[in-house]
Write a protein that holds these residues in place. Structure first.
Motif, PDB file in Angstrom:
ATOM      1  N   ALA A  44       6.166   6.460  62.718  1.00 53.14           N
ATOM      2  CA  ALA A  44       8.174   7.356  62.322  1.00 53.14           C
ATOM      3  C   ALA A  44       7.976   8.231  63.325  1.00 53.14           C
ATOM      4  N   GLU A  45       7.343   9.284  63.628  1.00 54.52           N
ATOM      5  CA  GLU A  45       7.479  10.419  64.966  1.00 54.52           C
ATOM      6  C   GLU A  45       7.761   9.907  66.021  1.00 54.52           C
ATOM      7  N   ARG A  46       7.089   8.619  67.142  1.00 60.47           N
ATOM      8  CA  ARG A  46       6.729   8.485  67.670  1.00 60.47           C
ATOM      9  C   ARG A  46       8.822   7.513  68.302  1.00 60.47           C
ATOM     10  N   ALA A  47       9.038   7.100  67.218  1.00 62.07           N
ATOM     11  CA  ALA A  47      10.433   6.227  66.979  1.00 62.07           C
ATOM     12  C   ALA A  47      11.257   7.358  67.287  1.00 62.07           C
ATOM     13  N   GLU A  48      11.259   8.550  66.520  1.00 62.15           N
ATOM     14  CA  GLU A  48      12.375   9.442  66.568  1.00 62.15           C
ATOM     15  C   GLU A  48      12.483  10.369  68.089  1.00 62.15           C
ATOM     16  N   GLU A  49      10.515  10.091  68.612  1.00 62.07           N
ATOM     17  CA  GLU A  49      10.225  11.179  69.460  1.00 62.07           C
ATOM     18  C   GLU A  49      11.749  10.556  71.058  1.00 62.07           C
TER      19      GLU A  49
END
Lengths: 59, 327
Positions: free
Chosen positions: B228-233
């Motif tokens: 989730a964090e990587r997708a947002e980044e």
């Protein structure tokens, strides 16, 4: 989608089978001056009208 | 091989009241004669297989012979049979394991739960890829999935993206987890020996070799949270330019159909007060002017690019040419 006879240059006439005029309007308008809807007449007129209003807005 | 077939035969018979020799032969991919011999072998081994003779005859287990799973609720049983999920398992090379697992669960379910498999599969189906996208299973996915299961270090050759020069690099990776996003498989992995976790597209691997070396998983690693964090980044990182835009009420409604959700959210936050006709001015983060041209032209007369000037002029010129074409 089916391709018709090719014309000089890169222009071609395509027959596009679409499920919904509203969706076709959005998709084909997005092609801008690189496409021209020939038929159906209602869709052509809708795109032509939107193009005129858009050109006026930027005039 | 034969032992596996005998077990499968028992499980098949547990899952149904009875089966004909023909049905068993089809499921087990053997001849009816082999089915007869296998039934005989099971009987000799103490499994109570009973053969009903005649045209309507078949094989069945007598005396309620079955293995019972305890503590499995109906909802949990149904979740095991969501029919799209086996497709993803098949891509990972786990089709046989998944089929065997479903068969065992079917066989062992209490009679009251026996309909669970049909119930879920006929009501819920996962079809992950987007419309008009041909799903392609990366050739090396099963090998990567194997390594993920066993916490085995892999030596991988990876083709970098075009922006990174499209050259091949070799990495020794600790494969932590797989993610299927919109029909594309990704590996979350860490370079062996430490460092941060990174994301690799599986279809860019050109070679994967898993040895015997195993790695110790960082127990703090949380795959859904990391993803989730990587997708947002990633969504934020590709938005490097800004466009100031006026939108009609229809343009506001259509904006989410032409730009990314992160850009829509930013536009919403930046929106000023509507004018007398309901038009609002927003600032929209975009990937580039080139990409924005295609996205925003689609809004037609329901949007007006205010800045940057170059993009405004390009759209204005295209609108003039389009109007001329239809004149």
């Amino acid at each position: 989608m089916s391709a018709g006879r090719g014309f000089p240059g890169s222009a071609r006439v395509w027959g596009v089978r679409g499920g919904c005029a509203h969706v076709a309007y959005g998709q084909l308008f997005a092609l801008g001056p690189d496409a021209e809807v020939v038929a159906p007449a209602g869709l052509r007129e809708r795109i032509a009208e939107a193009a005129r209003r858009m050109a006026d807005r930027y005039a | 091989m034969r032992a596996a077939r005998l077990i499968k035969m028992v499980l098949l018979l547990q899952s149904r009241p009875s089966m004909t020799a023909g049905e068993l032969a089809r499921e087990l991919e053997v001849s009816e004669r082999t089915v007869t011999r296998d039934a005989q072998a099971l009987s000799e081994a103490g499994v109570p297989v009973y053969a009903d003779r005649g045209r309507a005859g078949g094989y069945r287990l007598i005396g309620g012979y079955r293995t019972r799973l305890t503590g499995l609720a109906r909802g949990e049983a149904e979740a095991l049979f969501l029919s799209g999920v086996p497709g993803a398992l098949r891509e990972m090379g786990l089709e046989d394991a998944a089929s065997a697992a479903r068969l065992k669960v079917s066989a062992a379910l209490m009679p009251s739960l026996q309909g669970a498999s049909r119930t879920a599969a006929q009501r819920f189906h996962l079809d992950a890829p987007g419309w008009f996208q041909e799903p392609r299973t990366p050739e090396l996915l099963p090998a990567v999935a194997d390594a993920v299961w066993d916490d085995r270090v892999v030596r991988a050759r990876y083709r970098r993206s075009a922006e990174e020069g499209a050259r091949e690099v070799e990495r020794k990776l600790e494969p932590y987890g797989l993610v299927l996003k919109a029909g594309v498989w990704y590996l979350c992995a860490r370079v062996a020996g430490g460092g941060a976790h990174r994301v690799y597209r599986i279809d860019r691997f050109t070679g994967v070799v898993a040895g015997e070396e195993r790695f110790e998983r960082d127990e703090e690693f949380d795959l859904p949270g990391f993803w989730a964090e990587r997708a947002e980044e990633f969504a934020r990182s590709i938005l490097r330019a800004e466009v100031v835009l006026r939108l009609s009420p229809a343009g506001i409604r259509r904006l989410p159909h032409v730009i990314e959700p992160a850009s829509v959210a930013a536009a919403r936050e930046s929106a000023g007060e509507p004018d007398g006709q309901g038009w609002v001015t927003v600032t929209v983060p975009v990937e580039s002017e080139e990409v924005a041209y295609g996205q925003l032209f689609a809004l037609g007369p329901d949007a007006e690019v205010v800045a940057p000037a170059g993009l405004r002029e390009r759209i204005a010129e295209a609108a003039r040419r389009m109007a001329d074409r239809y004149a």
